[in-house]
Design an enzyme around this catalytic site. Structure first.
Site, PDB file in Angstrom:
ATOM      1  N   CYS A 110       0.893  -1.159   0.000  1.00  0.00           N
ATOM      2  CA  CYS A 110       0.000   0.000   0.000  1.00  0.00           C
ATOM      3  C   CYS A 110       0.933   1.211   0.000  1.00  0.00           C
ATOM      4  O   CYS A 110       2.078   1.090  -0.429  1.00  0.00           O
ATOM      5  CB  CYS A 110      -0.961  -0.036   1.194  1.00  0.00           C
ATOM      6  SG  CYS A 110      -0.169  -0.138   2.806  1.00  0.00           S
ATOM      7  N   ALA A 111       0.485   2.347   0.443  1.00  0.00           N
ATOM      8  CA  ALA A 111       1.333   3.534   0.389  1.00  0.00           C
ATOM      9  C   ALA A 111       2.546   3.401   1.316  1.00  0.00           C
ATOM     10  O   ALA A 111       3.689   3.527   0.886  1.00  0.00           O
ATOM     11  CB  ALA A 111       0.526   4.780   0.733  1.00  0.00           C
TER      12      ALA A 111
END
EC number: 3.1.3.-
Length: 171
Positions: A110-111
């Protein structure tokens, strides 16, 4: 307090902010073929020593690589306390299991590599658990990954959903 409420309370309490979390920067090998990372790790994947077959992108942003044989699977998730991530547990854990069985390396990201991807990794590891005490296994995996990465599934709603499916429902 009934047994389920007690387990939920103990698990959520014991995974609170024990030490200040710091964002992980390095990719972590979770099993032989499953890796956990962040967006930067994903962008560097085509030149990685690991020859990834798949990248599981859990950010809201879709991307692609040119001149790469990596298959990118985009499952957009929002990292907030109102997102129901439990709807993805079965499909994603089955996919990660197949990657492990077929020796096809996959990077889950994810980020920041903390909440969305961390939750799916935790769900995967919990789904593989054959131990008689899912509560202890949850604590072992959670704290081991947090020690390795500095931060791991800090979103309390994501932890709660994993606990409900893989710990409470198993007892």
């Amino acid at each position: 307090m009934d047994k389920k409420s007690l387990y939920k309370y103990l698990l959520l309490r014991s995974t609170g902010d024990i030490h200040r979390a710091k964002s992980p920067t390095m990719m972590t090998r979770v099993t032989n073929n499953v890796y956990l990372g962040n967006y930067k790790n994903a962008m560097e994947a085509p030149s990685s020593e690991v020859k990834f077959k798949y990248i599981l992108n859990l950010t809201m942003d879709k991307y692609s690589f040119t001149n790469s044989n990596i298959n990118i699977i985009h499952v957009p998730m929002v990292d907030d306390t109102s997102t129901d991530i439990s709807i993805y547990f079965d499909d994603i854990t089955a996919f990660l299991s197949k990657c492990d069985q077929r020796n096809e390396p996959v990077l889950v990201h994810c980020a920041a590599g903390v909440n969305r991807s961390g939750a799916m990794i935790l769900a995967y590891l919990m789904s593989k658990n054959k131990e008689s005490s899912p509560m202890l296994y949850f604590l072992y995996v959670y704290h081991s990954m947090r020690d390795l990465r500095g931060a791991f599934v800090e979103n309390p709603s994501f932890k709660r959903q994993i606990i409900e499916k893989y710990v409470i429902d198993k007892n």
